[in-house]
Design a protein around this motif. Structure first.
Motif, mmCIF file in Angstrom:
data_model
loop_
_atom_site.group_PDB
_atom_site.id
_atom_site.type_symbol
_atom_site.label_atom_id
_atom_site.label_comp_id
_atom_site.label_asym_id
_atom_site.label_seq_id
_atom_site.Cartn_x
_atom_site.Cartn_y
_atom_site.Cartn_z
ATOM 1 N N ARG A 168 0.830 -1.206 0.000
ATOM 2 C CA ARG A 168 0.000 0.000 0.000
ATOM 3 C C ARG A 168 0.869 1.262 0.000
ATOM 4 O O ARG A 168 0.591 2.234 -0.724
ATOM 5 C CB ARG A 168 -0.917 0.005 1.230
ATOM 6 N N ALA A 169 1.940 1.259 0.789
ATOM 7 C CA ALA A 169 2.827 2.417 0.867
ATOM 8 C C ALA A 169 3.517 2.668 -0.475
ATOM 9 O O ALA A 169 3.687 3.820 -0.901
ATOM 10 C CB ALA A 169 3.861 2.213 1.967
ATOM 11 N N ALA A 170 3.935 1.596 -1.156
ATOM 12 C CA ALA A 170 4.583 1.747 -2.464
ATOM 13 C C ALA A 170 3.607 2.308 -3.493
ATOM 14 O O ALA A 170 3.960 3.188 -4.290
ATOM 15 C CB ALA A 170 5.132 0.405 -2.928
ATOM 16 N N LEU A 171 2.379 1.815 -3.479
ATOM 17 C CA LEU A 171 1.369 2.313 -4.413
ATOM 18 C C LEU A 171 1.058 3.784 -4.147
ATOM 19 O O LEU A 171 0.879 4.568 -5.075
ATOM 20 C CB LEU A 171 0.096 1.478 -4.299
ATOM 21 N N GLU A 172 1.015 4.151 -2.883
ATOM 22 C CA GLU A 172 0.735 5.542 -2.539
ATOM 23 C C GLU A 172 1.866 6.455 -3.035
ATOM 24 O O GLU A 172 1.605 7.545 -3.569
ATOM 25 C CB GLU A 172 0.569 5.677 -1.027
ATOM 26 N N ALA A 173 3.109 6.005 -2.872
ATOM 27 C CA ALA A 173 4.245 6.798 -3.337
ATOM 28 C C ALA A 173 4.226 6.944 -4.856
ATOM 29 O O ALA A 173 4.488 8.027 -5.396
ATOM 30 C CB ALA A 173 5.555 6.151 -2.877
ATOM 31 N N LEU A 174 3.914 5.861 -5.552
ATOM 32 C CA LEU A 174 3.864 5.915 -7.014
ATOM 33 C C LEU A 174 2.690 6.755 -7.504
ATOM 34 O O LEU A 174 2.791 7.444 -8.525
ATOM 35 C CB LEU A 174 3.763 4.492 -7.575
ATOM 36 N N CYS A 176 1.569 9.362 -6.105
ATOM 37 C CA CYS A 176 1.957 10.782 -5.962
ATOM 38 C C CYS A 176 3.024 11.152 -6.985
ATOM 39 O O CYS A 176 2.993 12.257 -7.539
ATOM 40 C CB CYS A 176 2.481 11.031 -4.547
ATOM 41 N N ALA A 177 3.970 10.250 -7.240
ATOM 42 C CA ALA A 177 5.101 10.571 -8.105
ATOM 43 C C ALA A 177 4.768 10.449 -9.591
ATOM 44 O O ALA A 177 5.255 11.244 -10.407
ATOM 45 C CB ALA A 177 6.288 9.663 -7.764
ATOM 46 N N LEU A 182 1.116 4.994 -13.260
ATOM 47 C CA LEU A 182 0.519 3.970 -12.406
ATOM 48 C C LEU A 182 -0.831 3.526 -12.956
ATOM 49 O O LEU A 182 -1.158 2.327 -12.930
ATOM 50 C CB LEU A 182 0.361 4.501 -10.982
ATOM 51 N N ALA A 183 -1.605 4.483 -13.466
ATOM 52 C CA ALA A 183 -2.927 4.145 -14.005
ATOM 53 C C ALA A 183 -2.835 3.187 -15.183
ATOM 54 O O ALA A 183 -3.746 2.376 -15.414
ATOM 55 C CB ALA A 183 -3.654 5.420 -14.416
ATOM 56 N N GLN A 184 -1.731 3.255 -15.930
ATOM 57 C CA GLN A 184 -1.533 2.369 -17.073
ATOM 58 C C GLN A 184 -0.875 1.051 -16.679
ATOM 59 O O GLN A 184 -1.035 0.037 -17.362
ATOM 60 C CB GLN A 184 -0.660 3.066 -18.124
ATOM 61 N N ALA A 185 -0.152 1.057 -15.553
ATOM 62 C CA ALA A 185 0.675 -0.100 -15.187
ATOM 63 C C ALA A 185 -0.075 -1.157 -14.374
ATOM 64 O O ALA A 185 0.227 -2.347 -14.476
ATOM 65 C CB ALA A 185 1.901 0.362 -14.399
ATOM 66 N N GLU A 240 13.926 4.075 -7.950
ATOM 67 C CA GLU A 240 14.758 4.676 -6.906
ATOM 68 C C GLU A 240 13.922 5.248 -5.767
ATOM 69 O O GLU A 240 14.474 5.682 -4.749
ATOM 70 C CB GLU A 240 15.621 5.797 -7.502
ATOM 71 N N LEU A 241 12.597 5.260 -5.915
ATOM 72 C CA LEU A 241 11.753 5.758 -4.832
ATOM 73 C C LEU A 241 11.956 4.889 -3.591
ATOM 74 O O LEU A 241 11.965 3.659 -3.672
ATOM 75 C CB LEU A 241 10.283 5.725 -5.242
#
Length: 297
Positions: A168-174, A176-177, A182-185, A240-241
């Protein structure tokens, strides 16, 4: 770290908790305190906990939290949340109304210390002794053969929570970044329901099979996200995030993939295959946090 004494129930906490409890079924935690008293005596855990240094949480209190955590199927984070805000837990533990409780990591540290000192069965054995003395369970029987289930099940819940919260934390960071990427991936709509709320706000499935199924869903989703981030057409800076790097490390430590005739199979690592506590990440937000404790601290 020396344990602080198990306190009596403060008068104001007792008044407020009983007033709230009068509106519905009397809470289990309050019944335990009323009927069994100070269930776990700190002296029983003296071998595993020091007598010098700054005051820490009473091992007797943490043992009670662990048992109630198992009974209510709570993760460490959810159990710590209940101690902080739940009137029944404050009553059971003898806490003042404004007591802030403890960080969720305290519970995993408590279990680790018991394991390191060969006291895995201590908590449930003490509970069974008290219940037997009061005629609530029969002497002998299969209860004793299940003594390690409390710690084992709670550790399993914590690993499940850790996987879900890390992803969840990784998805939240992506999000935002690189929201467009992310919407396509990934299937954002489906994953939003699964990883939207923080894990302290939900109860994991009660059955072992469903928890194992959820852990594998997390594992497959995590590998899929890592593959997307490391794909040749993905922006190189995404990998690198910090949250993505934590995800990668956490997945290496907790999952593995094997190639079979049916394709790639994701499995969760068995306890014997996990890295030692001093190396294993215990939080997606604090990479210095570990499961183990220094002896004699």
């Amino acid at each position: 770290m020396r344990p602080r004494p198990w306190p009596k129930v403060p008068e104001l906490t007792a008044q407020v908790a009983r007033a709230v409890a009068a509106r519905g079924p009397y809470p289990l935690a309050m019944r335990v305190r009323d009927e069994l008293g100070e269930l776990f005596v700190d002296a029983e855990f003296a071998e595993a906990f020091g007598t010098r240094g700054r005051l820490g949480w009473s091992p007797g209190q943490l043992a009670l939290v662990t048992v109630l955590q198992f009974a209510e199927n709570l993760t460490d984070r959810a159990a710590a949340h209940r101690v902080r805000y739940g009137m029944d837990l404050k009553y059971a533990l003898g806490l003042e109304l404004d007591d802030p409780g403890f960080d969720a990591s305290v519970l995993s540290e408590f279990r680790t210390r018991l394991v390191e000192h060969g006291m895995e069965e201590k908590v449930l054995d003490l509970l069974l002794t008290v219940l037997k003395d009061r005629g609530l369970v029969k002497a002998g029987g299969r209860q004793r053969t299940d003594s390690t289930r409390v710690l084992a099940a709670v550790r399993d819940l914590n690993r499940l929570e850790l996987a879900g919260e890390t992803l969840r934390a990784a998805l939240e960071a992506l999000a935002c970044a690189a929201p467009d990427w992310l919407a396509q991936a990934v299937p954002v709509r489906g994953w939003a329901d699964r990883y939207g709320p923080r894990t302290q706000s939900w109860h994991p499935p009660a059955s072992t099979s469903k928890r194992e199924e959820m852990a594998l869903v997390y594992g497959r989703d995590g590998f899929a996200l890592l593959e997307a981030v490391h794909a040749p057409d993905a922006p190189a800076w995404l990998r690198e995030l910090p949250a993505v790097q934590v995800l990668r490390t956490m997945w290496v430590q907790n999952y593995h993939r094997t190639v079979t005739e049916a394709g790639v199979e994701v499995k969760r690592r068995e306890s014997k295959d996990l890295p030692p506590g001093r190396l294993r990440l215990a939080s997606p937000y604090d990479t210095d946090a570990r499961y183990g404790l220094k002896q004699g601290s």
